[in-house]
Scaffold this motif. Structure first.
Motif, PDB file in Angstrom:
ATOM      1  N   SER A 107       5.897  -3.795   6.086  1.00 35.39           N
ATOM      2  CA  SER A 107       4.935  -3.152   6.992  1.00 35.39           C
ATOM      3  C   SER A 107       4.059  -2.043   6.390  1.00 35.39           C
ATOM      4  O   SER A 107       2.818  -1.929   6.258  1.00 35.39           O
ATOM      5  CB  SER A 107       5.325  -2.622   8.452  1.00 35.39           C
ATOM      6  OG  SER A 107       5.750  -3.920   9.276  1.00 35.39           O
ATOM      7  N   ALA A 108       5.080  -1.275   5.555  1.00 30.81           N
ATOM      8  CA  ALA A 108       4.460   0.069   4.933  1.00 30.81           C
ATOM      9  C   ALA A 108       3.749  -0.393   3.827  1.00 30.81           C
ATOM     10  O   ALA A 108       2.528   0.235   3.328  1.00 30.81           O
ATOM     11  CB  ALA A 108       5.777   0.807   4.316  1.00 30.81           C
ATOM     12  N   TRP A 109       4.114  -1.479   2.952  1.00 30.00           N
ATOM     13  CA  TRP A 109       3.322  -1.975   2.114  1.00 30.00           C
ATOM     14  C   TRP A 109       1.945  -2.760   2.235  1.00 30.00           C
ATOM     15  O   TRP A 109       0.942  -2.450   1.764  1.00 30.00           O
ATOM     16  CB  TRP A 109       4.007  -3.011   1.059  1.00 30.00           C
ATOM     17  CG  TRP A 109       3.475  -3.871  -0.031  1.00 30.00           C
ATOM     18  CD1 TRP A 109       3.155  -5.181   0.084  1.00 30.00           C
ATOM     19  CD2 TRP A 109       2.310  -3.474  -0.776  1.00 30.00           C
ATOM     20  NE1 TRP A 109       2.294  -5.650  -0.878  1.00 30.00           N
ATOM     21  CE2 TRP A 109       1.935  -4.234  -1.358  1.00 30.00           C
ATOM     22  CE3 TRP A 109       2.312  -2.134  -1.139  1.00 30.00           C
ATOM     23  CZ2 TRP A 109       0.887  -4.258  -2.485  1.00 30.00           C
ATOM     24  CZ3 TRP A 109       1.174  -1.976  -2.493  1.00 30.00           C
ATOM     25  CH2 TRP A 109       0.726  -3.124  -3.109  1.00 30.00           C
ATOM     26  N   LEU A 110       1.840  -3.347   3.382  1.00 31.07           N
ATOM     27  CA  LEU A 110       0.515  -3.939   3.932  1.00 31.07           C
ATOM     28  C   LEU A 110      -0.191  -2.907   4.356  1.00 31.07           C
ATOM     29  O   LEU A 110      -1.575  -3.045   4.172  1.00 31.07           O
ATOM     30  CB  LEU A 110       0.965  -4.818   5.131  1.00 31.07           C
ATOM     31  CG  LEU A 110      -0.202  -5.612   5.468  1.00 31.07           C
ATOM     32  CD1 LEU A 110      -0.906  -6.403   4.548  1.00 31.07           C
ATOM     33  CD2 LEU A 110       0.035  -6.432   6.816  1.00 31.07           C
ATOM     34  N   GLU A 111       0.271  -1.894   4.923  1.00 31.95           N
ATOM     35  CA  GLU A 111      -0.705  -0.752   5.516  1.00 31.95           C
ATOM     36  C   GLU A 111      -1.434  -0.037   4.203  1.00 31.95           C
ATOM     37  O   GLU A 111      -2.677   0.429   4.138  1.00 31.95           O
ATOM     38  CB  GLU A 111       0.185   0.355   6.082  1.00 31.95           C
ATOM     39  CG  GLU A 111      -0.807   1.462   6.696  1.00 31.95           C
ATOM     40  CD  GLU A 111       0.203   2.433   7.444  1.00 31.95           C
ATOM     41  OE1 GLU A 111      -0.482   3.524   7.637  1.00 31.95           O
ATOM     42  OE2 GLU A 111       1.340   2.286   7.623  1.00 31.95           O
ATOM     43  N   GLN A 112      -0.630   0.067   2.964  1.00 31.16           N
ATOM     44  CA  GLN A 112      -1.251   0.468   1.784  1.00 31.16           C
ATOM     45  C   GLN A 112      -1.949  -0.581   1.110  1.00 31.16           C
ATOM     46  O   GLN A 112      -3.141  -0.228   0.475  1.00 31.16           O
ATOM     47  CB  GLN A 112      -0.212   0.865   0.833  1.00 31.16           C
ATOM     48  CG  GLN A 112      -0.628   1.434  -0.411  1.00 31.16           C
ATOM     49  CD  GLN A 112      -1.144   2.810  -0.351  1.00 31.16           C
ATOM     50  OE1 GLN A 112      -1.014   3.576   0.407  1.00 31.16           O
ATOM     51  NE2 GLN A 112      -2.078   3.092  -1.176  1.00 31.16           N
ATOM     52  N   ARG A 113      -1.559  -1.950   1.103  1.00 29.92           N
ATOM     53  CA  ARG A 113      -2.389  -2.934   0.354  1.00 29.92           C
ATOM     54  C   ARG A 113      -3.468  -3.432   1.147  1.00 29.92           C
ATOM     55  O   ARG A 113      -4.534  -3.719   0.530  1.00 29.92           O
ATOM     56  CB  ARG A 113      -1.140  -4.278   0.108  1.00 29.92           C
ATOM     57  CG  ARG A 113      -2.005  -5.292  -0.640  1.00 29.92           C
ATOM     58  CD  ARG A 113      -2.178  -6.288   0.148  1.00 29.92           C
ATOM     59  NE  ARG A 113      -2.365  -7.621  -0.576  1.00 29.92           N
ATOM     60  CZ  ARG A 113      -3.713  -7.844  -0.943  1.00 29.92           C
ATOM     61  NH1 ARG A 113      -4.529  -7.270  -0.384  1.00 29.92           N
ATOM     62  NH2 ARG A 113      -4.067  -8.785  -1.581  1.00 29.92           N
ATOM     63  N   ARG A 114      -3.295  -3.455   2.496  1.00 32.98           N
ATOM     64  CA  ARG A 114      -4.604  -4.192   3.210  1.00 32.98           C
ATOM     65  C   ARG A 114      -4.735  -5.652   2.942  1.00 32.98           C
ATOM     66  O   ARG A 114      -4.137  -6.134   2.491  1.00 32.98           O
ATOM     67  CB  ARG A 114      -5.697  -3.126   3.089  1.00 32.98           C
ATOM     68  CG  ARG A 114      -5.426  -1.651   3.741  1.00 32.98           C
ATOM     69  CD  ARG A 114      -6.548  -0.865   4.153  1.00 32.98           C
ATOM     70  NE  ARG A 114      -6.227   0.377   4.693  1.00 32.98           N
ATOM     71  CZ  ARG A 114      -6.006   0.870   5.851  1.00 32.98           C
ATOM     72  NH1 ARG A 114      -5.933  -0.254   6.735  1.00 32.98           N
ATOM     73  NH2 ARG A 114      -5.583   1.985   6.056  1.00 32.98           N
ATOM     74  N   GLY A 115      -6.240  -5.781   3.164  1.00 32.80           N
ATOM     75  CA  GLY A 115      -6.300  -7.462   2.667  1.00 32.80           C
ATOM     76  C   GLY A 115      -6.505  -8.253   3.983  1.00 32.80           C
ATOM     77  O   GLY A 115      -6.166  -8.050   4.941  1.00 32.80           O
ATOM     78  N   ARG A 116      -7.040  -9.402   3.614  1.00 38.16           N
ATOM     79  CA  ARG A 116      -7.168 -10.594   4.625  1.00 38.16           C
ATOM     80  C   ARG A 116      -5.909 -11.344   4.956  1.00 38.16           C
ATOM     81  O   ARG A 116      -5.107 -11.332   3.770  1.00 38.16           O
ATOM     82  CB  ARG A 116      -8.226 -11.260   4.402  1.00 38.16           C
ATOM     83  CG  ARG A 116      -9.506 -10.370   4.444  1.00 38.16           C
ATOM     84  CD  ARG A 116     -10.819 -11.396   3.836  1.00 38.16           C
ATOM     85  NE  ARG A 116     -10.572 -11.767   2.440  1.00 38.16           N
ATOM     86  CZ  ARG A 116     -11.360 -12.115   1.709  1.00 38.16           C
ATOM     87  NH1 ARG A 116     -12.527 -12.590   2.256  1.00 38.16           N
ATOM     88  NH2 ARG A 116     -11.095 -12.482   0.501  1.00 38.16           N
ATOM     89  N   ALA A 117      -5.817 -12.164   5.981  1.00 35.15           N
ATOM     90  CA  ALA A 117      -4.698 -13.119   6.217  1.00 35.15           C
ATOM     91  C   ALA A 117      -4.373 -13.925   5.177  1.00 35.15           C
ATOM     92  O   ALA A 117      -3.138 -14.251   4.754  1.00 35.15           O
ATOM     93  CB  ALA A 117      -4.809 -13.721   7.386  1.00 35.15           C
TER      94      ALA A 117
END
Length: 210
Positions: A107-117
């Motif tokens: 979750s911490a990485w996705l918050e930083q990475r962002r992006g589409r599904a």
């Protein structure tokens, strides 16, 4: 011209694996897992911590881990408790759990990475639309294990795949469960992969009284 088996071997010819450590890579111990997590957290490497935790929980091969997309693990903003991935090597789906540590780091990485599904969770540094290469993943694993004082020659990407599977087997002795978790088609493959030998078999037999 070829050489006869009876000829003395040429002095200059060396075995391809001379001086190298060959054979299955060792799984990590629990203390090694936490040492690597501490190292990655200390250096604020969000991507690597997420990649490491995912590798431990998923028990996937490197070629499958690097190709995971955001939608494989996330439903909207929420991370799944369990996920399913079709293995590249076998074409068979395998399901795995995501524990608290993995869910937090992902979750911490996705918050930083962002992006589409549909984007890769771990993008390539060269081509952001592509995924992290298996070669780079192997380099990262080598860096992690060496950083915590382990011998890099004894560990590799399969060490992460084997870690939790080995712990589960040692705790339960349930080869069938480990076979399912690893996605092996035959239990013989699981026995060979875990390095189950005659001593393990005898211990299991001694636990079972009729």
């Amino acid at each position: 011209m070829g050489h006869s088996d009876l000829d003395p071997p040429p002095r200059e010819r060396r075995a391809w694996n001379a001086g190298l450590i060959v054979g299955p890579k060792r799984p990590l111990k629990a203390r090694d897992v936490w040492a690597i997590r501490f190292f990655l957290d200390e250096h604020r490497r969000l991507r690597d911590r997420a990649l490491f935790d995912l590798a431990i929980d998923s028990k996937l091969r490197g070629c499958d881990i690097v190709k995971i997309r955001i939608c494989d693990l996330f439903a909207g903003d929420s991370i799944r408790d369990r996920a399913t991935v079709v293995q590249q090597k076998t074409g068979r789906p395998v399901q795995f759990e995501l524990m608290t540590n993995a869910r937090a780091s992902l979750s911490a990485w996705l918050e930083q990475r962002r992006g589409r599904a549909g984007d890769y969770l771990f993008p390539s540094r060269v081509d952001y639309t592509g995924h992290l290469s298996t070669r780079q993943y192997a380099r990262l694993v080598d860096e992690w294990v060496v950083a915590v004082g382990l011998n890099g020659a004894e560990y590799g990407t399969h060490s992460l795949r084997r870690t939790k599977a080995s712990m589960i087997y040692k705790a339960t002795g349930n080869l069938r469960a480990v076979q399912i978790l690893l996605g092996h088609s035959k239990i013989e493959n699981t026995v060979k992969y875990l390095g189950v030998d005659i001593d393990d078999a005898l211990i299991l037999a001694e636990r079972t009284e009729i």
